[in-house]
Design a protein around this motif. Structure first.
Motif, PDB file in Angstrom:
ATOM      1  N   ASP A 139     149.632  -5.748  48.945  1.00  0.00           N
ATOM      2  CA  ASP A 139     150.497  -6.227  48.154  1.00  0.00           C
ATOM      3  C   ASP A 139     151.272  -4.996  47.408  1.00  0.00           C
ATOM      4  O   ASP A 139     152.394  -5.016  47.152  1.00  0.00           O
ATOM      5  N   ASN A 140     150.132  -4.038  47.153  1.00  0.00           N
ATOM      6  CA  ASN A 140     150.893  -2.724  46.386  1.00  0.00           C
ATOM      7  C   ASN A 140     150.776  -1.625  47.262  1.00  0.00           C
ATOM      8  O   ASN A 140     150.673  -0.511  46.897  1.00  0.00           O
ATOM      9  N   MET A 141     151.271  -1.924  48.568  1.00  0.00           N
ATOM     10  CA  MET A 141     151.461  -0.813  49.531  1.00  0.00           C
ATOM     11  C   MET A 141     152.745  -0.893  50.381  1.00  0.00           C
ATOM     12  O   MET A 141     153.250  -2.250  50.432  1.00  0.00           O
ATOM     13  N   ALA A 142     153.326   0.114  50.685  1.00  0.00           N
ATOM     14  CA  ALA A 142     154.653   0.302  51.687  1.00  0.00           C
ATOM     15  C   ALA A 142     154.279   1.052  52.844  1.00  0.00           C
ATOM     16  O   ALA A 142     153.585   2.243  52.650  1.00  0.00           O
ATOM     17  N   VAL A 143     154.548   0.586  53.923  1.00  0.00           N
ATOM     18  CA  VAL A 143     154.137   1.313  55.102  1.00  0.00           C
ATOM     19  C   VAL A 143     155.304   2.351  55.534  1.00  0.00           C
ATOM     20  O   VAL A 143     156.408   2.112  55.281  1.00  0.00           O
ATOM     21  N   LYS A 152     150.784  -1.000  62.157  1.00  0.00           N
ATOM     22  CA  LYS A 152     151.492  -2.098  62.301  1.00  0.00           C
ATOM     23  C   LYS A 152     152.035  -2.910  61.286  1.00  0.00           C
ATOM     24  O   LYS A 152     153.073  -3.463  61.124  1.00  0.00           O
ATOM     25  N   ASP A 153     151.401  -2.843  60.144  1.00  0.00           N
ATOM     26  CA  ASP A 153     151.748  -3.685  58.961  1.00  0.00           C
ATOM     27  C   ASP A 153     150.793  -3.055  57.778  1.00  0.00           C
ATOM     28  O   ASP A 153     149.747  -2.445  57.909  1.00  0.00           O
ATOM     29  N   ARG A 154     151.191  -3.635  56.645  1.00  0.00           N
ATOM     30  CA  ARG A 154     150.223  -3.216  55.357  1.00  0.00           C
ATOM     31  C   ARG A 154     148.971  -3.995  55.628  1.00  0.00           C
ATOM     32  O   ARG A 154     148.588  -5.246  56.099  1.00  0.00           O
ATOM     33  N   ALA A 155     147.808  -3.443  54.843  1.00  0.00           N
ATOM     34  CA  ALA A 155     146.604  -3.880  54.913  1.00  0.00           C
ATOM     35  C   ALA A 155     145.534  -3.495  53.711  1.00  0.00           C
ATOM     36  O   ALA A 155     146.060  -2.349  53.174  1.00  0.00           O
ATOM     37  N   SER A 168     163.049  -3.301  45.789  1.00  0.00           N
ATOM     38  CA  SER A 168     162.785  -2.022  44.876  1.00  0.00           C
ATOM     39  C   SER A 168     161.437  -1.720  44.663  1.00  0.00           C
ATOM     40  O   SER A 168     161.155  -0.692  44.154  1.00  0.00           O
ATOM     41  N   TRP A 169     160.472  -2.624  44.876  1.00  0.00           N
ATOM     42  CA  TRP A 169     158.885  -2.335  44.860  1.00  0.00           C
ATOM     43  C   TRP A 169     158.755  -1.420  45.876  1.00  0.00           C
ATOM     44  O   TRP A 169     157.889  -0.215  45.497  1.00  0.00           O
ATOM     45  N   ALA A 170     159.168  -1.514  46.959  1.00  0.00           N
ATOM     46  CA  ALA A 170     158.699  -0.528  48.099  1.00  0.00           C
ATOM     47  C   ALA A 170     159.489   0.679  48.073  1.00  0.00           C
ATOM     48  O   ALA A 170     158.998   1.782  48.288  1.00  0.00           O
ATOM     49  N   ILE A 171     160.658   0.717  47.423  1.00  0.00           N
ATOM     50  CA  ILE A 171     161.499   1.869  47.275  1.00  0.00           C
ATOM     51  C   ILE A 171     160.588   2.725  46.133  1.00  0.00           C
ATOM     52  O   ILE A 171     160.566   3.869  46.273  1.00  0.00           O
ATOM     53  N   TRP A 172     160.076   2.053  45.187  1.00  0.00           N
ATOM     54  CA  TRP A 172     159.483   2.973  44.117  1.00  0.00           C
ATOM     55  C   TRP A 172     158.308   3.597  44.658  1.00  0.00           C
ATOM     56  O   TRP A 172     157.799   4.463  44.209  1.00  0.00           O
TER      57      TRP A 172
END
Length: 384
Positions: free
Chosen positions: A361-365, A289-292, A262-266
């Motif tokens: 932690d406050n990011m979505a790739v 590759k991933d969040r950073a 739900s966090w990534a969706i938002w």
């Protein structure tokens, strides 16, 4: 959560309002509400997102749709909203249930705290057996602070309440591979990759604000949350239940089997772009590759003016969107930090803070199933 299914139903202005007289189409409303009552009896909770307030309010202020400016539409919404809700309430009571109005603005959906407050209100109404009817508060919104179309608003509500299905009622029986009035146009029964159909049409009705393009974007938002979208004809008997039971032709946009959190969706499904950052190639490679964590030394340019807590779109130097994340600083503060890397944040800003512009932690790739946004054309490039 209750075992009852949840369905969000979007109804457009062209179905609710008579185009010639700008009055409510009560026969259509009776058909919808009777069907909603049937669904409720079958253990399905329904949330409506309803257009129509501006359209029917225009007759009150004596302005034709094609002549209406922003102030006219705001005034028309103020006139039309009570008429619309009164009609819904009286008809719903005839079928044994009650309704509640939930008016939202863009900030109610884009600000996390207000989003959760809105979610709590809608959820409690459902729990108490009252059907929420959600609409944008068009009497106070401006062109810059507007959701703009109720298709994406409905998808946002579907994400919010963790709906099982999103039903978009329209004037056609689903998606076609071209304008359905064109010779040889083929109906599309199932859509898995929404991006293949984004440019199929951008036409809109005389009263509405969205065409099939906004419906595809809404369907993608729903997909990301594991919600199936059904697009079908609204002017028929049992307009919702017949679609849910696959009894007449429609377009089904399938849900992702493994939806995002739900966090990534938002974070990823935005209704408006607050601003953006362009990062250097080293950071871009990490984000592929991933969040950073994004630090001030990773930034090439800043796009737009934004506030602390806004969700930013993050691009590489070629304009490819890589991620979206919540900013720890305002745009002005980021420029100050990035241009003065030899000074501490407390020296520059006057308060203690870590120099992370966006935390991992406050990011979505961005993934393949997300629809990307083009980078803004105006940006401030860092020098030196």
């Amino acid at each position: 959560m209750s075992d009852r299914q949840r369905v969000v139903v979007k109804i457009g202005s062209s179905l609710l309002a008579n185009e010639e007289h700008l009055t409510l189409r009560y026969a259509f409303m009776h058909g919808v509400m009777e069907d909603v009552a049937r669904l409720r009896d079958e253990g399905i909770d329904v949330v409506l997102t309803s257009s129509g307030a501006v359209a029917i309010g225009l007759s009150t202020i004596g302005v034709a749709p094609e002549e209406a400016g922003l102030l006219d539409k705001q005034a028309a919404a103020a006139c039309g909203q009570p008429l619309l809700m009164n009609a819904y309430k009286q008809i719903a009571l005839e079928y044994g249930f009650d309704i509640a109005q939930v008016l939202v603005t863009l900030d109610d959906l884009e600000d996390r705290r207000r989003f959760l407050n809105t979610k709590n209100t809608i959820t409690r109404l459902i729990e108490r057996g009252v059907m929420p009817i959600v609409n944008e508060n068009n009497s106070v919104t401006t062109a810059e602070l507007k959701v703009g179309d109720n298709d994406r608003l409905a998808a946002k509500v579907a994400q919010m309440v963790q709906a099982d299905k999103l039903v978009i009622l329209t004037s056609v029986d689903g998606l076609y591979d071209r304008n359905p009035e064109d010779e040889g146009a083929q109906h599309v029964p199932v859509v898995e990759d929404v991006s293949e159909y984004l440019e199929v049409t951008s036409s809109v009705s005389a009263l509405g604000t969205g065409g099939m393009l906004t419906k595809m974007r809404a369907a993608n938002m729903a997909q990301n949350a594991g919600v199936e979208t059904i697009i079908g004809q609204g002017e028929v008997d049992r307009p919702v239940s017949a679609l849910l039971k696959d009894e007449r032709r429609h377009t089904k946009c399938v849900a992702l089997g493994d939806p995002d959190s739900s966090w990534a969706i938002w974070l990823t499904d935005r209704l408006q772009q607050a601003g953006g950052l362009v990062v250097d190639e080293a950071m871009a490679e990490k984000l592929r590759k991933d969040r950073a964590d994004i630090g001030r030394c990773d930034i090439v340019s800043v796009q737009g003016e934004f506030s602390k807590g806004d969700v930013l779109h993050i691009y590489d130097e070629d304009g490819e969107e890589l991620a979206r994340g919540m900013s720890n600083f305002t745009s002005a503060e980021i420029l100050l930090l990035a241009r003065n890397t030899d000074s501490t944040p407390s020296e520059l800003l006057g308060y203690e803070s870590k120099p992370r512009i966006i935390a991992a932690d406050n990011m979505a790739v961005i993934q393949d199933h997300h629809l990307t946004w083009e980078a803004p054309t105006e940006s401030v490039t860092l020098v030196g």
